[in-house]
Enzyme design. Structure first.
Site, PDB file in Angstrom:
ATOM      1  CD  GLU A   1       1.091  -4.653 -12.570  1.00 18.19           C
ATOM      2  OE1 GLU A   1       1.957  -5.565 -12.471  1.00 18.19           O
ATOM      3  OE2 GLU A   1       1.092  -3.791 -13.477  1.00 18.19           O
TER       4      GLU A   1
ATOM      5  CG  HIS B   1      -1.881  -1.081   1.339  1.00 17.36           C
ATOM      6  ND1 HIS B   1      -1.795  -2.061   2.301  1.00 17.36           N
ATOM      7  CD2 HIS B   1      -2.981  -1.389   0.596  1.00 17.36           C
ATOM      8  CE1 HIS B   1      -2.794  -2.907   2.167  1.00 17.36           C
ATOM      9  NE2 HIS B   1      -3.526  -2.531   1.135  1.00 17.36           N
TER      10      HIS B   1
END
Length: 299
Positions: free
Chosen positions: A153, A42
Site C-alpha cells: 500500500e 517485499h
C-alpha cells in the site's frame, strides 16, 4: 531438522516457456511483482502470499517503461544474490527474471493507459509512469496467470491504477494490498532508501510524521482538507531538506477532497525530494471511534 535445512532454493526462470513449465499443474498461484533490491516490505508480501497460495512466484524486473528520461533507471539499486536470499527465506517457489528483450521485443508497440486514477499526483509529476506500470503488470499477469497478486500500500496510487485496470479489462486475478512496512523511525521501507545515509533516513521520517499529524487532526474531528493538509505542512516545514511535490487528501478516485468524510478509502498522500531522492508515503485517515484502544497490561 531445522527450518533453515528445510528451505529449498527457488527455481529461477527467465523465459515465458520455462515459466509455464514451472507452473504447470501447481494449484493456486500467487504473484509478488518486484523490481528487485528486496526489503522487508517485499518479504512481508511474500510471507502473506505463502500462507494462502500453493505456489508462489516473485518477479524481478527493473521496468524501463516506468522511468522518465531524467530518472534513476541506470542507477536503480540491484543485488541479485541478496534478492535470492530473501526469496529463499520467504519460501518462494519460482523467481521469474526476464530480460528487457523478453518483455519488450523488437517492434513492441502496445501501452496500457488507465484513465482517471492515474492522472493526478504521481501521474502529473511523472508523466508516463503509470502507463509503464500498467503495461508491465498486465504482461506479468498474462505470463504468470496468478490467482492472486500482492502489492504494498505504500504505492497507493499505483494500487488504485492496477485495481482499475484489472476490473476494466476483466483480468481474472484478485489484487491484494498489504499495509506499508516501516522502519523504527516511521520511514516507509523502499528500495530507494538505500541511496540515503542512516542520518538522512532518520530525517526523511519527517514524511511519516507529517502524515501522522494529519491523521491526528482528523481523529480529533477536523474535516476541512485545507486544515488537515496544513497540519502536515507545519511538520514538513521543520525539515529544510524537504522539497515538497504534493501533500494531498484524496478519496477512492484519487481526487482531492475539500471536506473529508468517513470513507475508509480516504488517504493522505505525500511526495517530496529529500537529499536528491524522491520519496513517497501515505496513510489512511481513521476516525477516533475506529482507532483500536490500547489495552493495558497487568503485572
Amino acid at each position: 531438522m531445522t527450518e533453515t535445512a528445510l528451505r529449498v532454493r527457488p527455481q529461477v526462470v527467465r523465459s515465458p516457456e520455462n515459466l509455464r513449465a514451472a507452473l504447470a499443474g501447481r494449484g493456486r498461484v500467487g504473484l509478488v511483482p518486484t523490481m528487485g533490491y528486496l526489503h522487508d516490505g517485499h518479504a512481508t508480501l511474500m510471507r502473506r502470499a505463502r500462507e494462502v497460495c500453493d505456489v508462489l512466484v516473485v518477479s524481478i524486473f527493473v521496468n524501463p517503461l516506468q522511468f522518465g528520461p531524467s530518472e534513476d533507471l541506470a542507477a536503480y539499486p540491484r543485488d541479485l544474490e541478496r534478492d535470492l536470499g530473501v526469496v529463499e527465506e520467504a519460501g518462494v517457489d519460482v523467481v521469474f527474471m526476464p530480460d528487457v528483450d523478453t518483455m519488450y521485443p523488437p517492434r513492441f508497440g502496445t501501452r496500457v493507459t488507465v484513465s482517471g486514477v492515474s492522472e493526478g499526483l504521481d501521474g502529473a509529476s511523472r508523466p508516463g509512469h503509470f502507463v509503464g506500470v500498467a503495461t508491465v503488470v498486465l504482461k506479468l499477469l498474462n505470463l504468470v496467470r496468478p490467482d492472486v497478486a500482492f502489492f504494498g500500500e505504500k504505492d497507493w496510487q499505483q494500487l488504485a491504477v492496477l485495481r482499475q485496470m484489472v476490473r476494466d479489462l476483466n483480468v481474472p486475478v484478485e489484487v491484494v494490498g498489504l499495509p506499508t512496512v516501516r522502519a523504527g523511525s516511521g520511514l516507509a521501507l523502499s528500495s530507494r532508501n538505500s541511496y540515503l545515509t542512516a542520518e538522512q533516513q532518520a530525517r526523511a521520517a519527517v514524511l511519516s510524521r507529517a502524515l501522522m499529524a494529519v491523521q491526528a487532526a482528523y481523529a480529533s474531528g477536523e474535516r476541512s482538507a485545507v486544515k488537515l493538509r496544513q497540519a502536515g505542512l507545519d511538520v514538513l516545514a521543520q525539515e529544510p531538506e524537504v522539497a515538497l511535490d504534493y501533500l494531498s487528501v484524496v478519496g477512492r478516485d484519487m481526487q482531492e477532497r475539500e471536506v473529508v468524510d468517513n470513507n475508509p478509502m480516504t488517504r493522505v498522500l505525500v511526495a517530496a525530494r529529500m537529499f536528491g531522492i524522491r520519496l513517497i508515503d501515505n496513510m489512511p485517515l481513521t476516525p477516533a471511534s475506529q482507532i483500536p484502544a490500547v489495552q493495558g497490561t497487568d503485572f
